[in-house]
Each structure stands twice: as C-alpha cells, then as structure tokens.
Write an enzyme that holds these catalytic residues in place. Structure first.
Site, mmCIF file in Angstrom:
data_model
loop_
_atom_site.group_PDB
_atom_site.id
_atom_site.type_symbol
_atom_site.label_atom_id
_atom_site.label_comp_id
_atom_site.label_asym_id
_atom_site.label_seq_id
_atom_site.Cartn_x
_atom_site.Cartn_y
_atom_site.Cartn_z
ATOM 1 N N HIS A 1 1.042 -0.825 0.210
ATOM 2 C CA HIS A 1 0.057 -0.447 -0.138
ATOM 3 C C HIS A 1 0.698 0.874 -0.042
ATOM 4 C CE1 HIS A 1 -2.691 3.071 1.674
ATOM 5 N NE2 HIS A 1 -3.755 2.116 1.270
ATOM 6 N N ASP B 1 3.319 -4.143 7.952
ATOM 7 C CA ASP B 1 2.213 -3.391 7.831
ATOM 8 C C ASP B 1 0.830 -4.373 8.048
ATOM 9 O OD1 ASP B 1 -0.367 -2.278 6.863
ATOM 10 O OD2 ASP B 1 0.792 -1.441 4.777
ATOM 11 N N GLN C 1 -4.312 -5.565 7.052
ATOM 12 C CA GLN C 1 -4.992 -6.006 6.875
ATOM 13 C C GLN C 1 -5.335 -7.638 7.308
ATOM 14 O OE1 GLN C 1 -7.631 -4.982 4.452
ATOM 15 N NE2 GLN C 1 -6.905 -3.698 3.912
ATOM 16 N N LYS D 1 -9.863 -0.415 10.645
ATOM 17 C CA LYS D 1 -10.542 -1.638 9.934
ATOM 18 C C LYS D 1 -10.515 -3.020 10.420
ATOM 19 C CE LYS D 1 -7.290 -0.455 6.614
ATOM 20 N NZ LYS D 1 -7.551 -0.211 5.023
ATOM 21 N N CYS E 1 -4.759 1.679 -3.479
ATOM 22 C CA CYS E 1 -3.610 3.097 -2.695
ATOM 23 C C CYS E 1 -2.582 1.851 -3.046
ATOM 24 C CB CYS E 1 -3.672 3.507 -1.613
ATOM 25 S SG CYS E 1 -5.056 4.377 -1.405
HETATM 26 C C1 LIG Z 1 -2.353 -2.752 3.796
HETATM 27 C C2 LIG Z 1 -2.460 -1.466 3.885
HETATM 28 N N1 LIG Z 1 -2.131 -1.235 4.787
HETATM 29 C C3 LIG Z 1 -1.798 0.436 4.859
HETATM 30 C C4 LIG Z 1 -3.388 0.924 4.896
HETATM 31 C C5 LIG Z 1 -3.120 2.171 5.274
HETATM 32 O O1 LIG Z 1 -4.196 2.448 6.120
HETATM 33 P P1 LIG Z 1 -4.910 3.393 6.535
HETATM 34 O O2 LIG Z 1 -5.317 3.930 5.464
HETATM 35 O O3 LIG Z 1 -5.364 3.419 7.601
HETATM 36 O O4 LIG Z 1 -3.893 4.336 7.387
HETATM 37 C C6 LIG Z 1 -4.142 0.346 4.361
HETATM 38 C C7 LIG Z 1 -5.706 0.623 4.007
HETATM 39 O O5 LIG Z 1 -6.399 0.901 3.241
HETATM 40 C C8 LIG Z 1 -3.399 -1.344 3.946
HETATM 41 O O6 LIG Z 1 -4.564 -2.068 3.128
#
Ligand SMILES: Cc1ncc(COP(=O)(O)O)c(C=O)c1O
Length: 405
Positions: free
Chosen positions: A120, A195, A198, A221, A360
């Site tokens: 992401h 990260d 998910q 989430k 993203c």
């Molecule tokens: C794998 C992953 N990392 C980071 C994020 C970013 O999350 P946030 O927008 O809550 O910071 C997302 C959001 O969809 C994601 O799917």
C-alpha cells in the site's frame, strides 16, 4: 465448520440492515474499512456522557477516570497482539504509524531500507521519501504467483537497517511469511517493520512469536472508530528513536535551554490524543475477543474458499490471486473489457459495495500487473455465504452482458 453464529453477529451491526439503491446492502469493502458494532457506537456516546476529560494532564477525578480508561484501552490492545502496554503507541492510522518510524528512525546517508512491490502507498512513500536523505531504498520483487522474492531476504544488501513489508496484501490477499523474514533480517542485523493493517483485524496476531520490531495497524479496519491506530514499538528500540511530534505531555522537564523527554509511549503521543477513539478501539477489541480471533480466521477462510470456488464458474472474469495464496478475505478481479470503476458502479446499483481502482497500490497494479485498476471484494466475519451468492450472481450478469470474450 467454524464456530460463528453469523446471524446473531449481524444483529450487532445496525448498518448491515440498511438498503442501498433499493436493495439490501451487501458490504464487501471491509479492506477499506469495517462496519462498527453497537457496543462501539454506543460506547462512544457513553464516553462523552460519562468519562470525557483530558487524561494524564489534570488531576481531578473525571480526568483520572479518563486516564484510567485510556490506559485500559492501551492494555487491551497490547494483550490483543501479545505485547506490553508501553510498547503500544496510539496514532491516527497505519499511515501515521509508518511515517512516524520513517521520520524517527536515525537513518543516515548510505543506509538502506527495503519495502516491496506489493505495498500500500503508506508502506512505500514514507520510505521513498528517505531517498532525499541519501538512504537507498530496495523494492523487493513479486512473482507471477504474487509471492515475495524470499531470496532477497536470505542475503540482504550491506547496510540494510530496516526491512518493511506488509503482512497481508490488500490487493492479492497474499500473506507473507513475516516470522521467517523477521528471523532472516535479525540474523543479518536489520530491524523489521510490519504493516499489519490487513492482518490484525482478521487473524490471531502474536508479536512475541513473530518477533518484529515495529507493527502498524488501523482501528477503523477492526470495528473501531476512524482516527485511531496503533504503532507497536519493541521495548528498548524506542530509545534510539527521536520524537515525531513535540509538544504537550511528551516531556518530563522543560526549560528554555533544556528538554528532558518522557519515555515511550508518551514520547510519541504529543498533544491531546484521540481518547474517544482509543476507548472505542478497546471496545472493538473486546468484541473481537468475544467472537474469538481463531473463530474469525476459520470462518473467513471458509467464506473465502466458498467465494473462490463460486468464482470459478464465472466467464469473462479475471482474478488476481496467486496459487499459494493464503486467505485474508480479499478477492481482486476484473470483468474483461470493463473498467473496474464501471464494474463497481454496476454492482452498487444492486446494493453491493466493492472497491475499485488502484487500491493505493499503484506500482503493483499499474507497473507490475499491467492493469488500469481492479475491482475488489473484501470480506469480514459478519459476511455470509448468501451475500457471496448475491455478489457472484450480479457479477455474472455484468460479465455476461459487458464482458469481452
Ligand atoms: C495493507 C495496508 N496498509 C496500509 C493501509 C493504510 O491504512 P490507513 O488508511 O488506515 O492508514 C491500508 C488501507 O487500506 C492497507 O490495506
């Protein structure tokens, strides 16, 4: 069979009985954000009616109650991932958590960090920005089965200070072997950032077992309100980081000539925090614990398997998920010949909410998969097989009508 009473669970989520465009809502955009149970929604009201004060600062009884609740929320989150409370820093979201590390870590010119092609943007841009400081950034490649190149981790380039990667891809559903990657990186003297945006909402997550140094995830989430997220920082490592923001409540002593900073986690929580969000996250964790993360993982595996089996019947539909994919409730696809936004628009007309576009993760989708976007259905434990049937039926109608053979 999993141990989940989904009909009972659904009653806890008021929005799930909503109608969209004259149809019952089928919410399949859980990777973007989850829905919230009544305990969280009502809990926020309860917070403002009974607990609201600025914690830590004031010494009056209400503020002490707010402090107690804030600390309890931190403890609940720590227990949830098997960490210690002082290892939990409250932030706004995954994005802020990763930016905090990229800013606070003492990188110097000539250092290396690695991230991957399946990230992401929030686990990509904070590292790419470091190039301005003379830090080299490696991008680990992704195979045609959407797996990371494990050979890279077996022999990290010299001067690699930090290895950053996602636990579960928000596009392909790939679950990376973060335990093995952490072991390899530590063996070679590099720290590891995961990260877990998910994964923490969907599977049991035990940081002591995994051993990584930083973990980032978002409350929204995993049933909690927007604007609250978590950065786990392994004990002892925080000492080497400089604060991301400076200001109130992150200091022990201040004069105009000298500042003595607080210890972590306060060191990284400058200014008044999202106290209500932390409280809501604590309630979300309570809810997830009540259902049981093992049950959630098992049920979502069943649902995802069901979805993928059903999808095999579809013609004119391309699915982006590798053979060795391990489940995380993600199903990315395109109706051949139709832009993903059009597919999402047509599904929405039937009340089915899916995401479309680059998710993203533009380098993965555009450069690596050579697509102009993808549609994505993403599941959570309140989804049902009946909802998957509705989704597959509508997707089939769209694919038959608009898909190119
Ligand atoms: C794998 C992953 N990392 C980071 C994020 C970013 O999350 P946030 O927008 O809550 O910071 C997302 C959001 O969809 C994601 O799917």
């Amino acid at each position: 069979m999993s141990n989940i009473d989904v009909e009972k669970i659904r009653k806890d989520f008021p929005i799930l009985s909503k109608e969209i465009n004259g149809n019952k809502l089928v919410y399949l955009d859980n990777a973007a954000t989850s829905q919230k149970p009544s305990t969280v929604i009502n809990g926020i009201k309860y917070f403002y009616e009974n607990i609201n004060a600025n914690p830590i600062r004031s010494i009056h009884s209400l503020a002490e109650e707010a402090t107690k609740n804030y600390n309890e929320a931190r403890k609940k989150v720590a227990d949830f991932i098997n960490a210690e409370p002082e290892e939990i820093v409250f932030v706004r979201n995954t994005t802020e958590a990763i930016n905090l590390v990229s800013f606070s870590f003492p990188f110097k010119k000539g250092d290396r960090v690695s991230t991957t092609y399946m990230e992401h943007h929030s686990n990509l841009l904070p590292w790419l920005q470091l190039k301005e400081k003379g830090v080299n950034v490696d991008i680990v490649s992704v195979s045609d089965d959407y797996e990371l190149d494990m050979d890279y981790y077996k022999k990290l380039p010299k001067n690699t200070r930090l290895v950053a990667l996602t636990h579960a891809s928000n596009v392909t559903g790939t679950i990376n072997d973060i335990k093995e990657i952490t072991r390899l990186a530590h063996e070679q003297g590099s720290l590891v950032l995961i990260d877990a945006a998910q994964s923490v909402p969907h599977i049991p997550f035990d940081i002591k077992n995994i051993g990584a140094d930083f973990v980032a995830f978002s409350g929204h989430k995993m049933l909690a309100p927007f604007g609250i997220g978590v950065l786990y920082i392994k004990k002892d490592i925080a000492e080497n980081l400089k604060p991301f923001l400076t200001g109130g409540e992150m200091i022990k002593d201040v004069s105009l000539s000298k500042v003595i900073y607080e210890n972590t986690p306060n060191l990284f929580e400058a200014g008044t925090q999202n106290i209500e969000g932390a409280y809501g996250l604590g309630l979300a964790v309570d809810y997830l614990n009540k259902v049981g993360m093992e049950n959630i993982e098992k049920y979502e595996n069943e649902l995802t398997t069901y979805l993928y089996e059903k999808a095999k019947e579809l013609k004119n539909v391309e699915v982006y998920s590798g053979k060795s994919r391990r489940f995380s409730g993600i199903f990315s696809f395109n109706v051949i010949g139709l832009h993903s936004h059009d597919t999402a628009y047509l599904l929405d007309k039937k009340g089915i909410a899916v995401r479309s576009g680059f998710h993203c993760a533009q380098p993965l989708i555009e450069d690596r998969l050579k697509l102009d976007g993808a549609a994505r259905a993403s599941l959570y434990f309140y989804n049902t097989k009946e909802e998957i049937d509705i989704f597959i039926e509508e997707l089939n109608n769209i694919a038959v009508k608009y898909g190119r053979r």
